[in-house]
Enzyme design. Sequence first.
Site, PDB file in Angstrom:
ATOM      1  N   TRP A   1      -2.352  -6.484  -2.099  1.00 21.16           N
ATOM      2  CA  TRP A   1      -2.824  -5.143  -2.474  1.00 21.16           C
ATOM      3  C   TRP A   1      -2.170  -4.634  -3.751  1.00 21.16           C
ATOM      4  O   TRP A   1      -2.600  -3.635  -4.307  1.00 21.16           O
ATOM      5  CB  TRP A   1      -2.626  -4.140  -1.330  1.00 21.16           C
ATOM      6  CG  TRP A   1      -1.319  -4.242  -0.631  1.00 21.16           C
ATOM      7  CD1 TRP A   1      -0.179  -3.586  -0.948  1.00 21.16           C
ATOM      8  CD2 TRP A   1      -1.011  -5.040   0.511  1.00 21.16           C
ATOM      9  NE1 TRP A   1       0.815  -3.933  -0.082  1.00 21.16           N
ATOM     10  CE2 TRP A   1       0.333  -4.821   0.834  1.00 21.16           C
ATOM     11  CE3 TRP A   1      -1.752  -5.941   1.301  1.00 21.16           C
ATOM     12  CZ2 TRP A   1       0.967  -5.454   1.906  1.00 21.16           C
ATOM     13  CZ3 TRP A   1      -1.131  -6.563   2.362  1.00 21.16           C
ATOM     14  CH2 TRP A   1       0.208  -6.322   2.659  1.00 21.16           C
ATOM     15  N   ARG A   2      -1.134  -5.318  -4.207  1.00 24.45           N
ATOM     16  CA  ARG A   2      -0.533  -4.900  -5.479  1.00 24.45           C
ATOM     17  C   ARG A   2      -1.278  -5.497  -6.665  1.00 24.45           C
ATOM     18  O   ARG A   2      -0.991  -5.161  -7.807  1.00 24.45           O
ATOM     19  CB  ARG A   2       0.946  -5.311  -5.525  1.00 24.45           C
ATOM     20  CG  ARG A   2       1.766  -4.498  -4.548  1.00 24.45           C
ATOM     21  CD  ARG A   2       3.240  -4.628  -4.778  1.00 24.45           C
ATOM     22  NE  ARG A   2       3.945  -3.752  -3.858  1.00 24.45           N
ATOM     23  CZ  ARG A   2       5.103  -4.031  -3.278  1.00 24.45           C
ATOM     24  NH1 ARG A   2       5.725  -5.163  -3.563  1.00 24.45           N
ATOM     25  NH2 ARG A   2       5.669  -3.182  -2.466  1.00 24.45           N
TER      26      ARG A   2
ATOM     27  N   GLU B   1      -2.904   0.589   3.200  1.00 21.75           N
ATOM     28  CA  GLU B   1      -2.000   1.588   3.781  1.00 21.75           C
ATOM     29  C   GLU B   1      -2.319   1.850   5.248  1.00 21.75           C
ATOM     30  O   GLU B   1      -1.422   2.029   6.058  1.00 21.75           O
ATOM     31  CB  GLU B   1      -2.055   2.905   2.982  1.00 21.75           C
ATOM     32  CG  GLU B   1      -1.460   2.797   1.587  1.00 21.75           C
ATOM     33  CD  GLU B   1       0.021   2.420   1.584  1.00 21.75           C
ATOM     34  OE1 GLU B   1       0.687   2.577   2.627  1.00 21.75           O
ATOM     35  OE2 GLU B   1       0.496   1.949   0.541  1.00 21.75           O
TER      36      GLU B   1
ATOM     37  N   THR C   1       2.877  -1.766  11.262  1.00 20.41           N
ATOM     38  CA  THR C   1       2.573  -3.202  11.310  1.00 20.41           C
ATOM     39  C   THR C   1       3.290  -3.921  10.172  1.00 20.41           C
ATOM     40  O   THR C   1       3.374  -3.402   9.056  1.00 20.41           O
ATOM     41  CB  THR C   1       1.038  -3.422  11.198  1.00 20.41           C
ATOM     42  OG1 THR C   1       0.396  -2.553  12.138  1.00 20.41           O
ATOM     43  CG2 THR C   1       0.651  -4.848  11.507  1.00 20.41           C
TER      44      THR C   1
ATOM     45  N   LEU D   1      -4.746  -6.831  15.372  1.00 25.48           N
ATOM     46  CA  LEU D   1      -3.879  -6.017  14.503  1.00 25.48           C
ATOM     47  C   LEU D   1      -3.273  -4.829  15.273  1.00 25.48           C
ATOM     48  O   LEU D   1      -2.282  -4.250  14.841  1.00 25.48           O
ATOM     49  CB  LEU D   1      -4.695  -5.521  13.299  1.00 25.48           C
ATOM     50  CG  LEU D   1      -3.955  -5.073  12.044  1.00 25.48           C
ATOM     51  CD1 LEU D   1      -2.946  -6.106  11.566  1.00 25.48           C
ATOM     52  CD2 LEU D   1      -4.951  -4.792  10.910  1.00 25.48           C
TER      53      LEU D   1
ATOM     54  N   TYR E   1      -3.224  -1.067  17.606  1.00 20.61           N
ATOM     55  CA  TYR E   1      -3.463   0.349  17.302  1.00 20.61           C
ATOM     56  C   TYR E   1      -4.917   0.561  16.856  1.00 20.61           C
ATOM     57  O   TYR E   1      -5.195   0.897  15.711  1.00 20.61           O
ATOM     58  CB  TYR E   1      -2.505   0.858  16.221  1.00 20.61           C
ATOM     59  CG  TYR E   1      -1.050   0.773  16.615  1.00 20.61           C
ATOM     60  CD1 TYR E   1      -0.489   1.729  17.457  1.00 20.61           C
ATOM     61  CD2 TYR E   1      -0.258  -0.257  16.171  1.00 20.61           C
ATOM     62  CE1 TYR E   1       0.843   1.640  17.837  1.00 20.61           C
ATOM     63  CE2 TYR E   1       1.080  -0.358  16.549  1.00 20.61           C
ATOM     64  CZ  TYR E   1       1.620   0.599  17.378  1.00 20.61           C
ATOM     65  OH  TYR E   1       2.934   0.510  17.744  1.00 20.61           O
TER      66      TYR E   1
ATOM     67  N   TYR F   1       1.179  11.094   4.232  1.00 17.17           N
ATOM     68  CA  TYR F   1       1.727   9.867   3.636  1.00 17.17           C
ATOM     69  C   TYR F   1       0.620   9.052   2.937  1.00 17.17           C
ATOM     70  O   TYR F   1       0.745   8.681   1.762  1.00 17.17           O
ATOM     71  CB  TYR F   1       2.431   9.000   4.711  1.00 17.17           C
ATOM     72  CG  TYR F   1       2.570   7.602   4.214  1.00 17.17           C
ATOM     73  CD1 TYR F   1       3.520   7.305   3.241  1.00 17.17           C
ATOM     74  CD2 TYR F   1       1.694   6.595   4.615  1.00 17.17           C
ATOM     75  CE1 TYR F   1       3.610   6.030   2.700  1.00 17.17           C
ATOM     76  CE2 TYR F   1       1.769   5.335   4.086  1.00 17.17           C
ATOM     77  CZ  TYR F   1       2.731   5.061   3.135  1.00 17.17           C
ATOM     78  OH  TYR F   1       2.796   3.814   2.590  1.00 17.17           O
TER      79      TYR F   1
ATOM     80  N   ASP G   1       7.384   7.737   4.063  1.00 20.49           N
ATOM     81  CA  ASP G   1       7.122   6.967   5.281  1.00 20.49           C
ATOM     82  C   ASP G   1       8.475   6.643   5.911  1.00 20.49           C
ATOM     83  O   ASP G   1       9.510   7.156   5.466  1.00 20.49           O
ATOM     84  CB  ASP G   1       6.294   5.706   4.977  1.00 20.49           C
ATOM     85  CG  ASP G   1       7.092   4.666   4.206  1.00 20.49           C
ATOM     86  OD1 ASP G   1       8.200   4.989   3.708  1.00 20.49           O
ATOM     87  OD2 ASP G   1       6.623   3.512   4.105  1.00 20.49           O
TER      88      ASP G   1
ATOM     89  N   CYS H   1      23.857  -2.992   0.316  1.00 24.84           N
ATOM     90  CA  CYS H   1      24.262  -1.997  -0.685  1.00 24.84           C
ATOM     91  C   CYS H   1      24.744  -2.651  -1.980  1.00 24.84           C
ATOM     92  O   CYS H   1      24.543  -2.110  -3.067  1.00 24.84           O
ATOM     93  CB  CYS H   1      25.334  -1.084  -0.114  1.00 24.84           C
ATOM     94  SG  CYS H   1      24.779  -0.159   1.333  1.00 24.84           S
TER      95      CYS H   1
ATOM     96  N   CYS I   1      21.924  -3.037  -4.290  1.00 26.84           N
ATOM     97  CA  CYS I   1      21.026  -1.872  -4.382  1.00 26.84           C
ATOM     98  C   CYS I   1      21.131  -1.198  -5.753  1.00 26.84           C
ATOM     99  O   CYS I   1      22.239  -0.906  -6.217  1.00 26.84           O
ATOM    100  CB  CYS I   1      21.395  -0.876  -3.294  1.00 26.84           C
ATOM    101  SG  CYS I   1      20.407   0.631  -3.363  1.00 26.84           S
TER     102      CYS I   1
HETATM  103 FE1  SF4 Z   1      23.082   1.191   0.508  1.00 29.71          FE
HETATM  104 FE2  SF4 Z   1      21.314   1.618  -1.452  1.00 29.71          FE
HETATM  105 FE3  SF4 Z   1      20.696   2.295   1.033  1.00 29.71          FE
HETATM  106 FE4  SF4 Z   1      22.563   3.669  -0.285  1.00 29.71          FE
HETATM  107  S1  SF4 Z   1      20.356   3.553  -0.808  1.00 29.71           S
HETATM  108  S2  SF4 Z   1      22.679   2.952   1.813  1.00 29.71           S
HETATM  109  S3  SF4 Z   1      23.505   2.030  -1.510  1.00 29.71           S
HETATM  110  S4  SF4 Z   1      21.084   0.199   0.285  1.00 29.71           S
END
Ligand code: SF4
Length: 277
Positions: free
Chosen positions: A27-28, A40, A46, A83, A85, A123, A141, A202, A205
């Site tokens: 879908w992208r 969506e 799902t 699928l 629901y 949403y 979401d 993290c 991230c």
């Molecule tokens: Fe960790 Fe990023 Fe989520 Fe913050 S936003 S909790 S840094 S993964």
Amino acid sequence: MPEEERDGAIARQLAGWFAVAARDLPWRRRRDPYAVWLSEIMLQQTRVETVVPYFERFLGRFPRVEELAAAPLDDVLALWSGLGYYRRARELYACAREVTTRSGGRFPGGGGALRGLPGIGPYTAGAISSIAFGRREPLVDGNVARVFARLEGIDEPIKSSGAVKRLWERAAALVPEDRPGRFNEALMELGATVCTPRDPRCGSCPLERVCVARATGRVGELPVVEEKRKVPVVAMVAAVLRRGDLVLFARRSEGGLFGGLWEPPMVEAASLEGARA
Ligand code: SF4
């Protein structure tokens, strides 16, 4: 860091990350309202891997919304089969018919008009409006809610009315004028692949440096989720009645669970026990 500067940094970091980390999903490759809407609705509750073959089969069979609207409902339900629901399939069909009869197959672009269509809530309206029409509309979401709860340190229960209001306000404040759909997709992708419910990554991230939960050591505590209500378990007894090659099936009434679907005749086990006593 001043709030405006922080918001700008969030949008920039997310955009840069998404440009290299986005998964290649069917879908992208299409940004038209029909494909965005279909994906969506299918993706609600799902998994992505489950949805991919269904999305491709639906688009193969019904390349345009008018073709979906013109099909018999039973064909749509059969293609949806597996699928889950099933109310989504019925609302999908009702929405396709409304878009086709009202506006010749053209989806409205604004969130308000989209929300008036069957099965389209805030949403989905935000997703269609921002991704397919490039409008500056927010969306929240489950994935986005989790990201924001951690990013902003929201410690109210995530489904409480106070938290929901804050989440939508943050989403509305952050979504940029420039490519709002990409921003919304990037947020959802971050929640699905990095800021996951358990063991968020993290260290990988793009928002680590501006994340409140990360800075205060509360990643494991957020979001605050209230205990789910227990799901009732109902035992059913089904009869398989054959005559030659024929098997008897009955159609469920329209209103309730699995409304309108076909099944072998069945009753609640508890009612049989009552009859026996
Ligand atoms: Fe960790 Fe990023 Fe989520 Fe913050 S936003 S909790 S840094 S993964």
